[in-house]
Design an enzyme around this catalytic site. Sequence first.
Site, PDB file in Angstrom:
ATOM      1  N   GLU B 174      54.962 -36.157  28.241  1.00 13.07           N
ATOM      2  CA  GLU B 174      55.706 -37.375  27.926  1.00 13.07           C
ATOM      3  C   GLU B 174      57.062 -37.166  27.289  1.00 13.07           C
ATOM      4  OE1 GLU B 174      54.615 -40.544  28.712  1.00 13.07           O
ATOM      5  OE2 GLU B 174      53.052 -39.492  29.803  1.00 13.07           O
ATOM      6  N   SER B 458      -2.958 -74.364  13.595  1.00 16.90           N
ATOM      7  CA  SER B 458      -4.025 -73.555  12.983  1.00 16.90           C
ATOM      8  C   SER B 458      -3.514 -72.259  12.387  1.00 16.90           C
ATOM      9  CB  SER B 458      -5.102 -73.236  14.021  1.00 16.90           C
ATOM     10  OG  SER B 458      -5.645 -74.430  14.525  1.00 16.90           O
TER      11      SER B 458
END
Lengths: 135, 766
Positions: B174, B458
């Site tokens: 780069e 229950s």
Amino acid sequence: MTMTLKIKWLKILLAVALCLPAVGCMKPALTPEPPPSPESPSTPRVLASLQLTEQGKSLLNKGKPDAAIRALERAINLNPGSGENFYYLSQAWLMKEEAKQAKEFNNLAEIYLNEYPEWTVRIARQKDRIQELEK
Amino acid sequence: MFKKLLKLTVLIFILICAGLILYSWYLSVKVEKRFAGRRWSIPSTVFSDITILYPGQRINRSLFNKKLNSLGYREVSHNPRKKGEKKTASTKVTIYLHDLKAPSLTRKGFPVKIRFLQNKIEAINRADTGKSVPILELEPEEIMQFFGPEREKRHLVSIHQVPEDLIHAVLAAEDGRFYKHHGIDPRGILRALYTNLRHGAILQGGSTLTQQLAKNYFLTPERTISRKINEAILSVIIEAIYEKDEILEIYLNEIYLGQKGSISINGVGEASFFYFDKPVSTLSLPEAATIAGLIKGPNYYSPYVGKSRCKERRNMVLHAMHRKGWINNDKLKAALSAKVESAGFNLQGKKAPYFIDYLYRQLEKLYPPEVLNSLGLSIYTTLDTQVQAAAEKALKEGLSRLERSNPALRRKKGEEKLQGAIIVMQPKTGYILAVVGGRNYTVSQFNRITQSRRQPGSAFKPFVYLTALNDFTPASRLSNEPITYMIDGKPWEPQNFAPSDELVVSMRLALTKSFNLATVDLARKVGLDKIIKTTDRFLFSTPLKPYPSLALGAFEVIPLELARAYCVFAADGMLPYPLSLKDVTDENGKLLKQKHMNIERLTSPAKAFIISSMLRSVVSEGTARSLIGRGISWPVAGKTGTTNNFRDAWFVGYTPDILALVWVGFDNQDSIFTTGSTAALPIWADLMNSVPQYVSENWYKIPPGVVKETVCSESGLLAHKGCPESMEEIFLKENVPTVFCPIHNKPGLFRKIFKFMRKDDYDTKN
């Protein structure tokens, strides 16, 4: 062998025989070592849990109660019926000066270890320390 | 005239310079402010709990393999040589473990061989030394990350951690003159211009690394002259304020290097893990050149997109490095011939979304969203991903099964479909192992474990029976006859689910068979106020009213609260805090928050044991006995629950090691036309059969305060020779029957005296 000599040897043997029970009854010297683990490592889970219990104990000895609690929680998840883990958890919380949790875990240890006199003594001593902290 | 013109020109020039200076000063303030503060948002990461493995452990091979894949272990054909590799055979798997880093636990990775014998771990040994490993901890699994709006994933590195090869590779690719220019490189611009003109195409850019940084950090990506001018000024300013190495470090952490689904991979630190599953400091020369080559077009040159294109680009970078004199001929030759080998990655859907939502509600009380999105916290939880996967599968398949068996349960719209929910906990510690808050999170994020309020039916009965233990025993007789009660002037006639000939039943049988009539009778005798007082202690958040229907669970509960309450029976009478969040550390690993198990005694171990014993009867002989036919052959306590008009189906089951609650129903309260034992229980069974590592087959030890006695099956009182049928029953020490059965022929005087004088508890075997 003359009679006198025979009697003499008999007396010696008798003396030795009488001493043996006394030797057996002698209290072992007090050591800082914890009593033997009540867990019989008969199952892989228990064996693995004991590894973590040892980790927890080692961390407590190094003065790292939080890390010890973590290891002991894992130990409990593997073996929820281990009184030893609850005892050391109580010790860790005592180290953190948290009396309430220390008390709860010590009580659980008492339930699980009530058949082991050496542990009962330690649990009772820990109870005293917790009560001191609560004051 | 000329003089005036000159003066004007000079004035304009001075004004432009002054403007430029002021503008530069403004930009420099902006740069300093931006770079002085926190430079990047690092998302926080949520992790599961560690996984413990040991020889002799039962294991679900399929879930275990998925776990290894989720942890990022990739299959190789050779013996694993690098961390993150595994080789699976039919009876063994060799893994090169990752390093483990968790609060209170760190371990370097090492190669390990795990041998299986059917569905058990037979042995665990180090693959390098052969030494046996008595216990192995697998690292926590990444569950999700809290991203900010930019959704960038980044692993920050310092310039000193970046190997020289990677620095040279990036510069060669780069900006070869990075250390020579001052932000803008006129020679680079001219060279790029020449190359591009020569080839008639844009092959090179003239931007320096500094210009790229200025563009990424401060500017928008449009290509305009003004942006270019700004970029140039910013670059010069950055170079004036900061050292070269600092600029390079920022660049290497900023640069975009790929995509993982909707998340962008930024910085060489993260790229190193993403492409090669290793820290940046250990990158080889070819790997470094690969990453540097990606900068120009990460998604074009990615090894995941095209290996040949990736290799071509990599080799161009290597040649550039060689031209610069940064690598010699031998290194170049070796690197050029290296294969492109990448780690691979899995794109996974959202994991444990309901659990994460529940966790998030706790986290947002501790940290605002901007902190979670940016400070890179690590959040460690109690989640067991294998249990979570098993629960999700069991629920999905269970609900589909119900719909197939009954067309009346089918719905077209997703949000109206039959729903369910599961929570799995470790009762002693309170660890939440799994939460499935609904059938499909994409359709409905409503968490039916933590947010819904449903009647337990229950499933509430054990709390009535617990309250009764002060004055009643499992052998106490209850009326199972139909009675009409007047409630606020209106008659209420409870019914048993199925007709029963037994008009008088024991307390144990009443719970085992879930007789409504006997339960209401018990509740009446105990006192509804006492039952409410009991439930208050269990921290149910719904205020209860003293109606007899309370005994049948005709009020609403949050399922999480119900599961937690059942933990009391499973954990020797202790109520645990339901723990999901364990530790929070900052990005440097410093511990910020730690939560441990927290317990509170709610009832005695003796009472908890008696309730568990009765609930075990529910499974062995009662409404949950179908569990045995579903492969659940070990001791389990549990309770089914079904509400009026079959609106809710529940099953809560537990052992000393694990507790799971399953609920099935419609959000709109439509009937599901079936019971807890038909709808919820099979899902529970499927779940438990999938997590054998949590099955120890142990049961509770009889605690102090519990006595076993032989009683007459008919009267529930002490049995004697005259009683045709007797049974062993357990009692609280203080409630042991002292009266002999009066129904059958009475015992002699001597036996009476003998029984009266007996005071000690005695343990018997289970």
